[in-house]
Design a protein around this motif. Structure first.
Motif, PDB file in Angstrom:
ATOM      1  N   SER A 148      64.752  12.086  25.660  1.00 42.37           N
ATOM      2  CA  SER A 148      64.882  13.296  24.846  1.00 42.37           C
ATOM      3  C   SER A 148      65.821  14.263  25.549  1.00 42.37           C
ATOM      4  CB  SER A 148      63.513  13.969  24.619  1.00 42.37           C
ATOM      5  OG  SER A 148      62.986  14.456  25.835  1.00 42.37           O
TER       6      SER A 148
ATOM      7  N   LYS B 170      54.571  15.229  29.402  1.00 41.25           N
ATOM      8  CA  LYS B 170      54.953  14.811  28.043  1.00 41.25           C
ATOM      9  C   LYS B 170      56.233  13.970  28.070  1.00 41.25           C
ATOM     10  CE  LYS B 170      52.782  18.558  25.419  1.00 41.25           C
ATOM     11  NZ  LYS B 170      53.004  19.715  24.507  1.00 41.25           N
TER      12      LYS B 170
ATOM     13  N   GLU C  95      56.603  10.022  27.003  1.00 40.23           N
ATOM     14  CA  GLU C  95      57.609   9.553  26.049  1.00 40.23           C
ATOM     15  C   GLU C  95      58.415   8.399  26.648  1.00 40.23           C
ATOM     16  OE1 GLU C  95      59.629   9.562  22.350  1.00 40.23           O
ATOM     17  OE2 GLU C  95      57.738  10.445  23.021  1.00 40.23           O
TER      18      GLU C  95
ATOM     19  N   LYS D 147      56.389   5.175  26.433  1.00 39.68           N
ATOM     20  CA  LYS D 147      56.401   4.679  25.055  1.00 39.68           C
ATOM     21  C   LYS D 147      57.724   3.977  24.734  1.00 39.68           C
ATOM     22  CE  LYS D 147      56.321   6.460  20.310  1.00 39.68           C
ATOM     23  NZ  LYS D 147      56.217   7.708  19.484  1.00 39.68           N
ATOM     24  N   LYS D 148      58.819   4.599  25.086  1.00 36.65           N
ATOM     25  CA  LYS D 148      60.125   4.025  24.745  1.00 36.65           C
ATOM     26  C   LYS D 148      60.466   2.823  25.627  1.00 36.65           C
ATOM     27  CE  LYS D 148      62.110   8.014  22.465  1.00 36.65           C
ATOM     28  NZ  LYS D 148      63.280   8.902  22.300  1.00 36.65           N
TER      29      LYS D 148
END
Length: 398
Positions: free
Chosen positions: A13, A64, A68, A71-72
């Motif tokens: 991100s 956070k 992420e 997850k990715k």
């Protein structure tokens, strides 16, 4: 020439890519302690209580972000269909810069590697390395650790300071901190005396050539190219009429002097990203900072009319404070000052220098380059409209 690329980075991100070899716990601790430059990890939340506890806020943001990544990474390992960037440099994270080069951060080794892919000719890479090497003459710049143009990279020291944060209102009232940094940058090299007419002519020719190439390459962008071209014509009509009796003193200039490139840790300050280093008018970096602060609450490709209105209301006072401080405090034995041209001439020269800087960084104009120049021209036009209105002139047209 192709190089073996052993490390894969996947996008998480905020434009940040993470090394797929990263361990989640190690990544969390590294980002929390050693990645102060990643300011998005301290972005304010909706809770006043948490915002007042910066260590807690950073821990939450880092958690956070790490979640992420987990997850990715799972998605990537299952199919490898997710986009990734492969390089031959180990680090924790990677960022793609505006011109297309990669910054690989190795927080543990305190190094930042700038890598250029095969789209960059070797002479361009050599020139970038030359600029970074010259930047070391200023005490505020990072130290160059290693350079290898044939393998398309150079390595600088990583500075684990936080990005600075300034407010346009504070700078308008008390520009002292900014001016102190600018004086350090200016004094790193001797000032050069140039014939103003020749300096203006050289920049005009190059900007016009860029616009001509852009018009040939992209007819769809005609209206935006025309806006930049029309504005350049106004600059030309004003600047070519300047009485150049003394010439102009050009000073050492960072070229991208804004809060995102200023790092602070208690009473220490450093400045990064010197790729736009050059010699320019003494007002350039200061004006650039003011425009960036005026548009601080807008995206890079947007224009903040309210911010520019606020800037225009304090422009004359801020400009006078800057010039008086430079005049009164710079060592005249090492730095002669430029003649005091009118405020309008100083502004128009800055506009031309910025258009020249943007146009000189690319060989083949693309839509993103035209859009960036067009955004800057919009900002210039709006500021001029407000300044002219305050001076009693009712219209400013381009």
């Amino acid at each position: 020439m192709k190089y073996e690329r052993n490390y894969k980075y996947i996008p998480i991100s905020d434009g940040v890519y993470i090394n797929t070899n990263s361990n989640c716990i190690d990544l969390f601790l590294t980002l929390y302690k050693r990645a102060k430059v990643l300011s998005f990890l301290e972005r304010r939340s909706g809770s006043k209580l948490i915002n007042n506890l910066p260590f807690v806020l950073r821990a939450i943001r880092t958690f956070k972000f790490t979640k992420e990544f987990i997850k990715k990474k799972k998605t990537y390992l299952k199919s490898e269909s997710q986009s990734s960037i492969s390089v031959n440099f180990n680090g924790q994270c990677l960022i793609v810069l505006r011109m297309g080069e990669y910054k690989i951060f190795n927080f543990k080794n305190k190094e930042v590697i700038t890598f250029f892919d095969d789209n960059f000719p070797i002479p361009i890479i050599e020139d970038r390395i030359r600029i970074v090497s010259e930047a070391e003459e200023c005490d505020l710049a990072p130290r160059l650790i290693k350079k290898n143009p044939s393998e398309r990279y150079f390595t600088e020291e990583y500075i684990n300071y936080k990005k600075a944060s300034f407010n346009i209102y504070e700078v308008n009232k008390r520009p002292g901190e900014i001016i102190t940094l600018l004086k350090t940058i200016i004094s790193a090299k001797e000032v050069q005396l140039f014939n103003l007419s020749n300096y203006i002519e050289y920049q005009l020719i190059n900007v016009n050539l860029f616009l001509h190439r852009a018009n040939e390459n992209d007819k769809i962008m005609f209206n935006k190219i025309k806006r930049v071209n029309d504005f350049t014509s106004i600059l030309e009509s004003v600047l070519r009429n300047v009485n150049d009796t003394e010439g102009i003193m050009l000073v050492n200039s960072h070229g991208d002097f804004w809060e995102g490139n200023i790092l602070k840790e208690k009473n220490k300050t450093r400045i990064i990203d010197w790729s736009t280093l050059g010699i320019r008018s003494c007002h350039f970096d200061y004006y650039y900072m003011l425009f960036m602060l005026a548009n601080k609450d807008s995206h890079f490709d947007k224009v903040s009319e309210q911010g520019l209105l606020n800037l225009s209301e304090n422009w004359k006072r801020t400009e006078q404070l800057f010039y008086m401080d430079i005049v009164n405090n710079l060592d005249s034995s090492t730095c002669k000052l430029p003649p005091s041209y009118s405020s309008e001439v100083n502004r128009y020269l800055f506009y031309l220098e910025l258009l020249f800087l943007k146009s000189s960084r690319v060989d083949i104009p693309k839509a993103k380059h035209i859009n960036e120049m067009n955004t800057w021209v919009k900002r210039f036009i709006i500021l001029e409209k407000y300044l002219k209105f305050m001076d009693g002139e009712k219209q400013y047209k381009v």
